[in-house]
Design a protein around this motif. Sequence first.
Motif, PDB file in Angstrom:
ATOM      1  N   ASP A  23       0.807  -1.213   0.000  1.00 25.28           N
ATOM      2  CA  ASP A  23       0.000   0.000   0.000  1.00 25.28           C
ATOM      3  C   ASP A  23       0.840   1.262   0.000  1.00 25.28           C
ATOM      4  O   ASP A  23       0.322   2.353  -0.148  1.00 25.28           O
ATOM      5  CB  ASP A  23      -0.928   0.018   1.212  1.00 25.28           C
ATOM      6  CG  ASP A  23      -1.974  -1.071   1.108  1.00 25.28           C
ATOM      7  OD1 ASP A  23      -2.403  -1.537   2.162  1.00 25.28           O
ATOM      8  OD2 ASP A  23      -2.353  -1.440  -0.012  1.00 25.28           O
ATOM      9  N   LYS A  64      -7.597 -11.385  -7.158  1.00 25.10           N
ATOM     10  CA  LYS A  64      -7.126 -11.695  -5.803  1.00 25.10           C
ATOM     11  C   LYS A  64      -5.829 -10.933  -5.505  1.00 25.10           C
ATOM     12  O   LYS A  64      -5.659 -10.373  -4.424  1.00 25.10           O
ATOM     13  CB  LYS A  64      -6.924 -13.198  -5.655  1.00 25.10           C
ATOM     14  CG  LYS A  64      -6.644 -13.629  -4.243  1.00 25.10           C
ATOM     15  CD  LYS A  64      -6.675 -15.148  -4.158  1.00 25.10           C
ATOM     16  CE  LYS A  64      -6.972 -15.545  -2.756  1.00 25.10           C
ATOM     17  NZ  LYS A  64      -8.223 -16.215  -2.564  1.00 25.10           N
ATOM     18  N   GLN A  67      -6.616  -7.298  -4.967  1.00 21.88           N
ATOM     19  CA  GLN A  67      -7.209  -7.099  -3.648  1.00 21.88           C
ATOM     20  C   GLN A  67      -6.145  -7.125  -2.556  1.00 21.88           C
ATOM     21  O   GLN A  67      -6.239  -6.395  -1.571  1.00 21.88           O
ATOM     22  CB  GLN A  67      -8.269  -8.164  -3.376  1.00 21.88           C
ATOM     23  CG  GLN A  67      -9.514  -7.965  -4.196  1.00 21.88           C
ATOM     24  CD  GLN A  67     -10.464  -9.143  -4.145  1.00 21.88           C
ATOM     25  OE1 GLN A  67     -10.076 -10.262  -3.801  1.00 21.88           O
ATOM     26  NE2 GLN A  67     -11.715  -8.913  -4.494  1.00 21.88           N
ATOM     27  N   GLN A  68      -5.128  -7.960  -2.727  1.00 21.82           N
ATOM     28  CA  GLN A  68      -4.050  -8.014  -1.743  1.00 21.82           C
ATOM     29  C   GLN A  68      -3.171  -6.779  -1.812  1.00 21.82           C
ATOM     30  O   GLN A  68      -2.669  -6.313  -0.798  1.00 21.82           O
ATOM     31  CB  GLN A  68      -3.187  -9.259  -1.963  1.00 21.82           C
ATOM     32  CG  GLN A  68      -3.896 -10.540  -1.637  1.00 21.82           C
ATOM     33  CD  GLN A  68      -3.121 -11.763  -2.083  1.00 21.82           C
ATOM     34  OE1 GLN A  68      -2.121 -11.659  -2.789  1.00 21.82           O
ATOM     35  NE2 GLN A  68      -3.588 -12.932  -1.683  1.00 21.82           N
ATOM     36  N   LYS A  71      -5.626  -0.991  -1.750  1.00 23.02           N
ATOM     37  CA  LYS A  71      -6.678  -0.712  -0.775  1.00 23.02           C
ATOM     38  C   LYS A  71      -8.056  -0.568  -1.431  1.00 23.02           C
ATOM     39  O   LYS A  71      -9.041  -1.054  -0.906  1.00 23.02           O
ATOM     40  CB  LYS A  71      -6.322   0.556  -0.012  1.00 23.02           C
ATOM     41  CG  LYS A  71      -7.329   0.962   1.042  1.00 23.02           C
ATOM     42  CD  LYS A  71      -6.842   2.172   1.798  1.00 23.02           C
ATOM     43  CE  LYS A  71      -7.844   2.740   2.762  1.00 23.02           C
ATOM     44  NZ  LYS A  71      -8.364   1.872   3.758  1.00 23.02           N
ATOM     45  N   ARG A  74      -9.286  -4.049  -2.074  1.00 22.56           N
ATOM     46  CA  ARG A  74      -9.434  -4.794  -0.824  1.00 22.56           C
ATOM     47  C   ARG A  74     -10.680  -4.344  -0.067  1.00 22.56           C
ATOM     48  O   ARG A  74     -11.444  -5.156   0.436  1.00 22.56           O
ATOM     49  CB  ARG A  74      -8.181  -4.605   0.024  1.00 22.56           C
ATOM     50  CG  ARG A  74      -8.160  -5.374   1.300  1.00 22.56           C
ATOM     51  CD  ARG A  74      -6.827  -5.300   2.054  1.00 22.56           C
ATOM     52  NE  ARG A  74      -6.220  -3.982   2.099  1.00 22.56           N
ATOM     53  CZ  ARG A  74      -5.140  -3.619   1.380  1.00 22.56           C
ATOM     54  NH1 ARG A  74      -4.569  -4.464   0.556  1.00 22.56           N
ATOM     55  NH2 ARG A  74      -4.634  -2.410   1.488  1.00 22.56           N
ATOM     56  N   ASP A  75     -10.887  -3.022   0.020  1.00 21.71           N
ATOM     57  CA  ASP A  75     -12.010  -2.484   0.783  1.00 21.71           C
ATOM     58  C   ASP A  75     -13.266  -2.312  -0.062  1.00 21.71           C
ATOM     59  O   ASP A  75     -14.263  -1.783   0.422  1.00 21.71           O
ATOM     60  CB  ASP A  75     -11.619  -1.137   1.395  1.00 21.71           C
ATOM     61  CG  ASP A  75     -10.490  -1.279   2.407  1.00 21.71           C
ATOM     62  OD1 ASP A  75     -10.219  -2.413   2.855  1.00 21.71           O
ATOM     63  OD2 ASP A  75      -9.872  -0.249   2.749  1.00 21.71           O
ATOM     64  N   CYS A  76     -13.194  -2.719  -1.319  1.00 25.66           N
ATOM     65  CA  CYS A  76     -14.323  -2.647  -2.254  1.00 25.66           C
ATOM     66  C   CYS A  76     -14.868  -1.221  -2.347  1.00 25.66           C
ATOM     67  O   CYS A  76     -16.069  -0.989  -2.264  1.00 25.66           O
ATOM     68  CB  CYS A  76     -15.416  -3.628  -1.839  1.00 25.66           C
ATOM     69  SG  CYS A  76     -16.316  -4.253  -3.271  1.00 25.66           S
ATOM     70  N   HIS A 106     -14.858  -7.762 -10.542  1.00 27.73           N
ATOM     71  CA  HIS A 106     -14.891  -6.941  -9.330  1.00 27.73           C
ATOM     72  C   HIS A 106     -16.070  -5.972  -9.345  1.00 27.73           C
ATOM     73  O   HIS A 106     -16.840  -5.906  -8.378  1.00 27.73           O
ATOM     74  CB  HIS A 106     -13.573  -6.176  -9.190  1.00 27.73           C
ATOM     75  CG  HIS A 106     -13.515  -5.294  -7.987  1.00 27.73           C
ATOM     76  ND1 HIS A 106     -13.418  -5.787  -6.715  1.00 27.73           N
ATOM     77  CD2 HIS A 106     -13.560  -3.940  -7.873  1.00 27.73           C
ATOM     78  CE1 HIS A 106     -13.398  -4.775  -5.855  1.00 27.73           C
ATOM     79  NE2 HIS A 106     -13.481  -3.649  -6.541  1.00 27.73           N
TER      80      HIS A 106
END
Length: 186
Positions: A23, A64, A67-68, A71, A74-76, A106
């Motif tokens: 991040d 995936k 998402q890793q 942010k 990951r936080d949609c 997504h």
Amino acid sequence: MNTMSPVAELPEATENATHAAPDALPANDAPQAPAPEADAHDADTASAPAAAGAEVQSPRALLKHLQQQFKAFRDCLPLAIGIDKQVLARLPGLNRKTMRAALGIHTGSMRYLRAMEKATLRYDLDGNPGAEVTDTHRQHAKELLQERFKKEAERKKAERDAAAQAESDRKRQEKLQQLASKFAKR
């Protein structure tokens, strides 16, 4: 949006930055020369999405990884318009078709559509707020959710009707068997 130094645009710099802190990618930092041992270690422990074989990656595996690493995924969070260009700038070895498929998965997810339905702001990869979400986009997300709920309700109703019909047919066959056995004994 995001400004990156010329060094950060190099695949090696991006790969090294993603191993350090996914991040916290450098914005305008001065280039730092990594130690030779670190280069050998990073090359040995490179993750599959950052490696040269990223083009053969499936859209779900790429999602995936996104998402890793980011942010916003990951936080949609509601994604900024043109997020595909930001992703390609950060991960230049990506296959565009695979990336677009991953973005489609997504942005078509129930979680993302629910977030879009209530959102007021869009976000970049690092989760920094950007432009506003328009009423049109919120309405579109709401309509997609309503369509999904309607299709799901219709599917469940069809399953219930089919189960009821199967049960009715079973009972009818059972009664026919009873009658057939009753008259067969005479």
